[in-house]
Design an enzyme around this catalytic site. Structure first.
Site: not given
Ligand code: PBG
Length: 437
Positions: A305, A315, A358
């Site tokens: 990630k 967010r 991701k």
């Molecule tokens: C939080 C989380 C995020 C996403 C999924 N789980 C945001 C982040 O890590 O700040 C992002 C998903 C998206 O942007 O579609 N743990």
């Protein structure tokens, strides 16, 4: 009788399977191989009544002599005609299509291979298509809130914070209707419940456990994925507990994540998905689940990630922006490739069932890396920013939304993803059922 040009025997209990050239009355009469040898007959229950009525006046009326069509040539006769140099007529040899005026006259290139040959018609292209995509490959992320109404998310056209009691159920119903039977839940938590240790994450009556219970009650076979991370519950907007000096505390956070995962499993989650990027969390969650008896609950690890700008719209959706700083001390540096292998080996060793990359489209090389270096299923998250880019470009008339959507998903599959988390799950499934892509 077979030699006779006329047949008087009424049809009984048989039906022509090739009858276009035969009239109704002759159909009634010539239902017998001996009468009309080149036709094929199939048994027919519906005709039984005519056997009972064999002597009725209606049958007698149609049992009059009918002129039989000439028998077609035998195979021997057909072959003899061809051998004698009299082939039967067929459409002419096609003429060569003309090139437009001004086309240079050239000697064709001497090529041993012309890859375009396998692309020249839709049927050939379909036959040689290497990657397929179906609604079963999609996981639909759903935003839920405590409200009763759905509220639109400005930065994600077509997405809503769903009212947990009704809107959520309706959306899942729509998804299942087009073959999408996997969802992942993201809660918008009231600010008043956010704390620096994020304890609301394991409240058994919190929003997510309630949603899981409701969904499982309504759709027992739905596959429910959950997000395991503290950010929606953290007053700091970080995925972990923040120390005074700004450091995200690893092992203390993992302790909380284990409690969160167990609470989700207890409510009925099928797959818990740690998205926090703390070290050692997959193994710790596995042990916590097992010790509570949830050996059947899977872990989808957010393995690679990245600290990405493409999470912006998400967010906003959850109002979960970090209150200070960024997530660079736990999420991966977008410049790094080999590091994804370190995370893969750790997650595999710790017992992950599915590994994830991701975002998806800017990281197709990393998806391929994981695919080639692990036997576990690979998932990819087409994140909010990827979704919103396509929506915005389409709204501005710059892209064909449907084509760009399907191509982006197909590319992610081609790179090696088995399943894709995508906000396009429902429209993509609809489009796929309308056409083969
Ligand atoms: C939080 C989380 C995020 C996403 C999924 N789980 C945001 C982040 O890590 O700040 C992002 C998903 C998206 O942007 O579609 N743990």
């Amino acid at each position: 009788m077979a030699a006779s040009p006329v047949c008087f025997r009424p049809h009984v209990g048989l039906r022509f399977s090739r009858s276009a050239s035969v009239s109704n009355s002759s159909r009634a009469q010539f239902g017998d191989r001996a009468c009309y040898g080149h036709l094929v007959f199939a048994p027919c229950k519906g005709r039984e009544s005519s056997s009972r009525n064999r002597n009725s006046s209606s049958v007698r009326a149609i049992a009059e002599p009918v002129i039989r069509k000439p028998a077609p040539p035998t195979i021997e006769e057909s072959e003899a005609a061809v051998v004698a140099g009299n082939p039967p007529p067929a459409p002419p040899v096609p003429t060569k299509p003309k090139a437009p005026e001004g086309t240079p006259v050239i000697t064709p290139l001497t090529l041993t291979s012309r890859p375009r040959r396998n692309r020249r018609s839709p049927a050939l292209r379909a036959a040689f298509q290497e990657t397929l995509i179906t609604p079963a490959n999609f996981i639909l992320p759903l935003f839920v809130h405590e409200g009763e109404q759905n509220t639109p998310i400005g930065a994600m056209p077509g997405c809503y914070r769903l009212g947990w009691r009704h809107g959520l159920i309706d959306e899942v119903y729509k998804a299942r209707d087009v073959g999408v039977n996997s969802v992942v839940l993201f809660p918008k938590v009231p600010d008043a419940l956010k704390t620096s240790s994020g304890d609301e994450a394991f409240n058994p009556d919190g929003l997510v456990p309630r949603c899981i219970r409701l969904l499982k009650d309504k759709f027992p076979d739905l596959v429910i994925y959950t997000d395991v991370a503290l950010d929606p519950y953290s007053s700091d907007g970080h995925d972990g507990i923040v120390r005074e000096d700004g450091v995200i505390m690893n092992d203390e956070t993992v302790h909380q994540l284990c409690k969160q995962a167990v609470a989700q499993a207890r409510a009925g989650a099928d797959v818990v998905s740690p998205s926090d990027m703390m070290d050692g969390r997959v193994g710790a969650i596995r042990r916590a689940l097992d010790s509570e008896g949830y050996t059947d609950v899977s872990i989808m690890a957010y393995t690679a990630k990245y600290a990405s700008a493409f999470y912006g719209p998400f967010r906003e959706a959850l109002d979960s922006n970090p209150r200070f700083g960024d997530k660079n001390t736990y999420q991966m540096n977008p410049a790094n490739y080999r590091e994804a292998l370190i995370e893969t080996r750790a997650d595999e060793a710790e017992g992950a069932d599915i590994i994830m990359v991701k975002p998806a489209m800017p990281y197709l090389d990393v998806i391929r890396l994981l695919r080639d270096n692990s036997s576990l299923p690979v998932s990819a998250y087409q994140v909010s920013g990827e979704y919103s880019m396509i929506k915005a470009a389409a709204a501005a008339g710059m892209l064909d939304e449907k084509k760009a959507m399907l191509e982006s998903l197909l590319s992610i599959r081609r790179a090696g993803a088995d399943v894709i988390l995508t906000y396009f799950a429902i429209p993509a499934a609809q489009a796929l059922s309308a056409e083969r892509f």
